[in-house]
Design a protein around this motif. Sequence first.
Motif, PDB file in Angstrom:
ATOM      1  N   GLY A   1     -15.564  -0.690  -4.046  1.00  0.00           N
ATOM      2  CA  GLY A   1     -16.086  -0.398  -2.719  1.00  0.00           C
ATOM      3  C   GLY A   1     -15.052   0.127  -1.742  1.00  0.00           C
ATOM      4  N   VAL A   2     -14.153   0.988  -2.218  1.00  0.00           N
ATOM      5  CA  VAL A   2     -13.151   1.578  -1.319  1.00  0.00           C
ATOM      6  C   VAL A   2     -13.109   3.090  -1.550  1.00  0.00           C
ATOM      7  CG1 VAL A   2     -11.673  -0.461  -1.215  1.00  0.00           C
ATOM      8  CG2 VAL A   2     -11.267   1.261  -2.984  1.00  0.00           C
ATOM      9  N   THR A   3     -12.436   3.784  -0.645  1.00  0.00           N
ATOM     10  CA  THR A   3     -12.187   5.211  -0.843  1.00  0.00           C
ATOM     11  C   THR A   3     -10.712   5.473  -0.574  1.00  0.00           C
ATOM     12  OG1 THR A   3     -12.717   5.580   1.472  1.00  0.00           O
ATOM     13  CG2 THR A   3     -14.484   6.015  -0.125  1.00  0.00           C
ATOM     14  N   GLY A   4     -10.269   6.663  -0.956  1.00  0.00           N
ATOM     15  CA  GLY A   4      -8.907   7.080  -0.620  1.00  0.00           C
ATOM     16  C   GLY A   4      -7.818   6.472  -1.476  1.00  0.00           C
ATOM     17  N   MET A   5      -8.172   6.043  -2.688  1.00  0.00           N
ATOM     18  CA  MET A   5      -7.127   5.528  -3.565  1.00  0.00           C
ATOM     19  C   MET A   5      -6.279   6.681  -4.078  1.00  0.00           C
ATOM     20  SD  MET A   5      -8.794   2.247  -5.551  1.00  0.00           S
ATOM     21  CE  MET A   5      -8.788   3.090  -7.061  1.00  0.00           C
ATOM     22  N   SER A   6      -5.042   6.377  -4.444  1.00  0.00           N
ATOM     23  CA  SER A   6      -4.107   7.417  -4.853  1.00  0.00           C
ATOM     24  C   SER A   6      -4.370   7.864  -6.286  1.00  0.00           C
ATOM     25  CB  SER A   6      -2.674   6.895  -4.734  1.00  0.00           C
ATOM     26  OG  SER A   6      -1.796   7.764  -5.373  1.00  0.00           O
TER      27      SER A   6
ATOM     28  N   ALA B   1      -5.164  -9.942   0.916  1.00  0.00           N
ATOM     29  CA  ALA B   1      -6.112  -8.824   1.011  1.00  0.00           C
ATOM     30  C   ALA B   1      -7.125  -9.068   2.127  1.00  0.00           C
ATOM     31  CB  ALA B   1      -6.821  -8.626  -0.329  1.00  0.00           C
ATOM     32  N   LYS B   2      -7.646 -10.301   2.151  1.00  0.00           N
ATOM     33  CA  LYS B   2      -8.655 -10.615   3.181  1.00  0.00           C
ATOM     34  C   LYS B   2      -8.088 -10.428   4.573  1.00  0.00           C
ATOM     35  CE  LYS B   2     -10.964 -14.202   0.574  1.00  0.00           C
ATOM     36  NZ  LYS B   2     -11.109 -15.650   0.494  1.00  0.00           N
ATOM     37  N   ARG B   3      -6.843 -10.900   4.756  1.00  0.00           N
ATOM     38  CA  ARG B   3      -6.233 -10.768   6.081  1.00  0.00           C
ATOM     39  C   ARG B   3      -5.913  -9.316   6.409  1.00  0.00           C
ATOM     40  NH1 ARG B   3      -4.602 -15.899   8.256  1.00  0.00           N
ATOM     41  NH2 ARG B   3      -3.425 -14.796   9.859  1.00  0.00           N
ATOM     42  N   MET B   4      -5.896  -8.471   5.382  1.00  0.00           N
ATOM     43  CA  MET B   4      -5.703  -7.048   5.644  1.00  0.00           C
ATOM     44  C   MET B   4      -7.042  -6.335   5.751  1.00  0.00           C
ATOM     45  SD  MET B   4      -2.374  -6.215   3.258  1.00  0.00           S
ATOM     46  CE  MET B   4      -2.119  -4.547   3.894  1.00  0.00           C
ATOM     47  N   GLY B   5      -8.112  -7.103   5.791  1.00  0.00           N
ATOM     48  CA  GLY B   5      -9.413  -6.516   6.055  1.00  0.00           C
ATOM     49  C   GLY B   5     -10.219  -6.130   4.837  1.00  0.00           C
ATOM     50  N   TYR B   6      -9.808  -6.552   3.643  1.00  0.00           N
ATOM     51  CA  TYR B   6     -10.574  -6.224   2.447  1.00  0.00           C
ATOM     52  C   TYR B   6     -10.983  -7.521   1.769  1.00  0.00           C
ATOM     53  CZ  TYR B   6     -11.814  -4.444  -2.175  1.00  0.00           C
ATOM     54  OH  TYR B   6     -12.465  -4.160  -3.344  1.00  0.00           O
TER      55      TYR B   6
ATOM     56  N   VAL C   1       2.639 -11.976   6.335  1.00  0.00           N
ATOM     57  CA  VAL C   1       2.784 -10.958   5.299  1.00  0.00           C
ATOM     58  C   VAL C   1       1.724  -9.866   5.474  1.00  0.00           C
ATOM     59  CG1 VAL C   1       2.570 -10.530   2.808  1.00  0.00           C
ATOM     60  CG2 VAL C   1       3.942 -12.449   3.638  1.00  0.00           C
ATOM     61  N   ALA C   2       0.486 -10.288   5.735  1.00  0.00           N
ATOM     62  CA  ALA C   2      -0.601  -9.311   5.897  1.00  0.00           C
ATOM     63  C   ALA C   2      -0.310  -8.372   7.062  1.00  0.00           C
ATOM     64  CB  ALA C   2      -1.923 -10.040   6.122  1.00  0.00           C
ATOM     65  N   GLU C   3       0.175  -8.942   8.129  1.00  0.00           N
ATOM     66  CA  GLU C   3       0.459  -8.130   9.316  1.00  0.00           C
ATOM     67  C   GLU C   3       1.574  -7.126   9.035  1.00  0.00           C
ATOM     68  OE1 GLU C   3       2.761  -9.078  13.387  1.00  0.00           O
ATOM     69  OE2 GLU C   3       1.426 -10.670  12.701  1.00  0.00           O
ATOM     70  N   LYS C   4       2.652  -7.595   8.406  1.00  0.00           N
ATOM     71  CA  LYS C   4       3.775  -6.696   8.128  1.00  0.00           C
ATOM     72  C   LYS C   4       3.393  -5.615   7.128  1.00  0.00           C
ATOM     73  CE  LYS C   4       7.873  -9.194   9.431  1.00  0.00           C
ATOM     74  NZ  LYS C   4       9.249  -9.534   9.084  1.00  0.00           N
ATOM     75  N   LEU C   5       2.659  -6.007   6.078  1.00  0.00           N
ATOM     76  CA  LEU C   5       2.258  -5.006   5.079  1.00  0.00           C
ATOM     77  C   LEU C   5       1.357  -3.952   5.715  1.00  0.00           C
ATOM     78  CD1 LEU C   5       1.559  -7.090   1.828  1.00  0.00           C
ATOM     79  CD2 LEU C   5       3.456  -5.497   2.219  1.00  0.00           C
TER      80      LEU C   5
ATOM     81  N   THR D   1      -2.997  -3.723  -5.023  1.00  0.00           N
ATOM     82  CA  THR D   1      -2.078  -2.595  -4.823  1.00  0.00           C
ATOM     83  C   THR D   1      -2.834  -1.281  -4.642  1.00  0.00           C
ATOM     84  OG1 THR D   1      -0.556  -3.731  -6.292  1.00  0.00           O
ATOM     85  CG2 THR D   1      -0.050  -1.442  -5.780  1.00  0.00           C
ATOM     86  N   ARG D   2      -3.810  -1.061  -5.537  1.00  0.00           N
ATOM     87  CA  ARG D   2      -4.492   0.228  -5.520  1.00  0.00           C
ATOM     88  C   ARG D   2      -5.571   0.304  -4.433  1.00  0.00           C
ATOM     89  NH1 ARG D   2      -2.184   1.824 -10.579  1.00  0.00           N
ATOM     90  NH2 ARG D   2      -2.354   0.139 -12.078  1.00  0.00           N
ATOM     91  N   ALA D   3      -6.325  -0.790  -4.273  1.00  0.00           N
ATOM     92  CA  ALA D   3      -7.482  -0.718  -3.362  1.00  0.00           C
ATOM     93  C   ALA D   3      -7.107  -1.056  -1.923  1.00  0.00           C
ATOM     94  CB  ALA D   3      -8.592  -1.658  -3.844  1.00  0.00           C
ATOM     95  N   VAL D   4      -6.119  -1.914  -1.727  1.00  0.00           N
ATOM     96  CA  VAL D   4      -5.785  -2.339  -0.362  1.00  0.00           C
ATOM     97  C   VAL D   4      -4.533  -1.629   0.138  1.00  0.00           C
ATOM     98  CG1 VAL D   4      -5.274  -4.299   1.128  1.00  0.00           C
ATOM     99  CG2 VAL D   4      -6.841  -4.584  -0.816  1.00  0.00           C
TER     100      VAL D   4
END
Lengths: 377, 538
Positions: B228-233, B343-348, A326-330, A362-365
């Motif tokens: 601790g992020v930037t570029g939020m909508s 989230a962790k696996r997406m680097g956050y 899921v992480a990879e696809k997202l 949703t907002r931060a990631v």
Amino acid sequence: MSDSSSITINGNKFSFDSGETLLDVAVRNHIDIPTLCHLKGATPTGACRVCVVEVEGAKSLVESCATPASNDMIIQTESPKVIASRKMTLQLLLSSGNHNCAIRGSDSGDWTDFQIRVQQEDGSTDLCPAWGDCRLQDLAYRYQVSGDHYPGDEDLSPMERVNPFIIRDFSRCILCGKCVAACNEIQVNEAIDFGYRGASTKIITAGDRPLKDSDCVFCGECIQVCPVAALVEKDARYDARPWDLKKVKTTCTYCGVGCQILLHVKDNRVIKVTGVEDAEPNFGSLCVKGRFGFHFIHSPERLTSPLIKENGEFREASWEEAIGLVAEKLTHIRDSSGPDSIGVLTSARISNEENYIAQKFTRAVLKTNNIDHCARL
Amino acid sequence: MAGLAAAFGSGAMTNTIGDIAEADVFLATGTNTTENHPVLSSFVKRAVKFNNAKLIVVDPRRIKLTEHAEMFLRPNLGTDVAWINSLMHVIIKEDLYDKKFVDTRTNGFEELKKIVEKFTPDFVESITGILSEDIIAAAKMYAGAEKGCILYCMGITQHTTGTDNVKSLANLAMLCGNLGIRGGGVNPLRGQNNVQGACDMSGLPNVFTGYQPVTNKDFLKKHEEKWGVTGMSDQPGLTVTAMVPKAHDGEIKAIYIIGENPLVSDPDLNHAEECLSRLDLLVVQDIFLTETAKMADVVFPSVCFAEKDGTFSNTERRVQRIRKAVEPPGEAKDDWWITCEIAKRMGYDMTYENAEEIFKEISELTPSYGGINYPRIEHEGIHWPCPDENHPGTPILHIGQFPIGKGNFHAIDYIPPAEKTDDEYPLYLTTGRVIYHYHTGTMTRKTAGLNERSPESFVEISSDDAAAYNLEDGTIVNIASRRGRIKARVAVSEKAVNGTVFIPFHFAEAAANKLTNAALDPVSSIPEYKVCAVKVES
Ligand code: SF4
Ligand code: SF4
Ligand code: SF4
Ligand code: FES
């Protein structure tokens, strides 16, 4: 506070507000007067006479739950006269039904016959289903009485088992009327009342029909207030002995009222639910969903493993693999089609913490505000 | 939500459940309270039975609550703005309104007065079918209350004019000065246990927690710094009702669904299914393999309420604890844990010890939850707003003033419902719940006893209509709308009014939402579940 509004209980002076009963004043001051028929929030009925107290100068004992406090009353809550009266009341109640717990008493020799008859009627080899959780039993121990002083009542109405939730066992009903008050004055479902007269008195629905064919909506308020085993949850009958249970206070998962409930847990299973009586917003009341709708928790259909669909079929997967996928696809979709090509639907059924995490993700990631829940639906 | 927020500056229930006991007149509309909020309905029934409170029920169905009512008004479907305006017409004309409240605490009275001018009881009788004398009597009864309490639910909001309906009720309450007092208020009853919490926690496309707009630079910055992020909508996102159709045309490529089953709850279900099938990625996280989960590419098993710690916020804004009582089945995990792992696996990095640690972060970012913590709500929950740890919480909103200063009257005209009956589809359909089931039934239908009491879907119809369309009680019939068809069993009932049938929406196999209309309220994006045209055939 002025002396013009105080009473003396067991030698100590207590003030009272107008409208308070003797019982109210006692309870407020942690003086324990036993009750069976008294129901908080409902009109006192004076039906059981267990709460009697001695008032100086009065001819007879009075019911503390139904007697308003008045100035300068002097009250004894455990005088010999009071105790004698309570003993007799309890003995009569105990001998009038199938009260087959240890308090029945075995000195008169009828105990075994009595047990066998009751267990046959009951379809169980256990002692009374309320054993260990019964006000009558508690009081019998407290006042050291048993039920074999008076002849038993053989002519009892048969048990009603024909609805999915509540067993009505008239053989153990002490006609205290709490269920009637709960149904009519607390829930206002107006499904049950006293019926017939004299020795035939019984709690009935309109036309003495089974609950399932009456106005009853199975809120179970009557079960919760019943002091004995006359009203018991069908599923938990004989299964819920208090010493086996862990009780966990939580919030109902169904509607927005947010009733406070106790989950009764045995062997890692929820086996019954009751309302929390001393807390807002529900003060013990529940509805059929909150009280009886808990079977989904232990449903065999619960999901137990992550699933990944391959060629149209699900297969079980490890957390590691499923999350990775899921992480990879997202990540790929976000980076190739832009953050706003992803949406998240969160839920009115998960917790605040989980909703918070969902929107933070949703907002931060994902970096989009495409998040909503279906409550508008 | 949107309607109340525009009027008062806050979209939540203004008063508490306990407060209800003190009202002397209730106006209950579009709420089948005894079935959907049974314990709350007892507060109303007790007030009527023991405190001489008067209950006015306005509902197209003869629901159980009407048995306790002093007055029962039966409007045609979708005509709520008309009868509410007419109540106000009478109240203003007879000079029964609260002038002091109107003068000191509201804006826009003159416009309101002008618009309700034409809603005379006679005119409104012709729209709503409610007798003009009943409108007058109800207006006098509500205006005569010292403490008038308005209760409503989805029967008011699930219309294309839902936001207008809510604003109209807010108008009525302000006109009679029934805000900021015990036993008064405008009280939307939340259908699901944590609707309030999901909104408070910003499961919404336009706000952060506690309704802080995402378009506000300061709020955005506060969150970016904390996280601790930037570029939020800073652009509002899509609502669910916009998101699903966008899946159809490829603008939305992935949807992550947590604990919802839109394939039963969505309006115009046939279309929703088609939309979701076009996604590149559908992830569903739930406790059961729901109709929606079956369509997913990846399914995550989550824990249910009895298996986790956390909080829910009930309909009266009370933040209450939930506590873990049993171990979850198999490998099911907390929803927050699953999301954090993704989230962790997406680097956050999102790492939390437990739910309480998350709650602390919520309090830090959310002013209205700022003073709430687990120890404080150990015994009883606290009503937000609760800005600091010494604040007792706020059971009654809008005492003295509104968060936006003065309350806003909205002059609202009547718009007929989006869909009309015709020769082919001669009956109106309205949807709702039954006491034994909940929402899409995924939980309640696992309890045998609840199924025994309410085993299947049904179509509730009046005896006249049943006779007119040759339908026999207890037989299975076809119900069709312009969008789809389902089968259900006929239930001839006194609850139904001629010309309108009712179908509960709990049953996936006869999903009422295959029939309903996806036309949306332009402000709240709530679909018109409550009115659509159907035919019923044996
Ligand atoms: S379950 Fe509820 S409605 Fe039924 S008899 Fe008991 S109190 Fe009354
Ligand atoms: S059923 Fe229980 S509560 Fe009702 S009268 Fe009998 S003993 Fe009392
Ligand atoms: S017990 Fe019934 S009324 Fe109470 S929260 Fe649960 S569903 Fe709502
Ligand atoms: S408790 Fe007072 S008479 Fe029963």
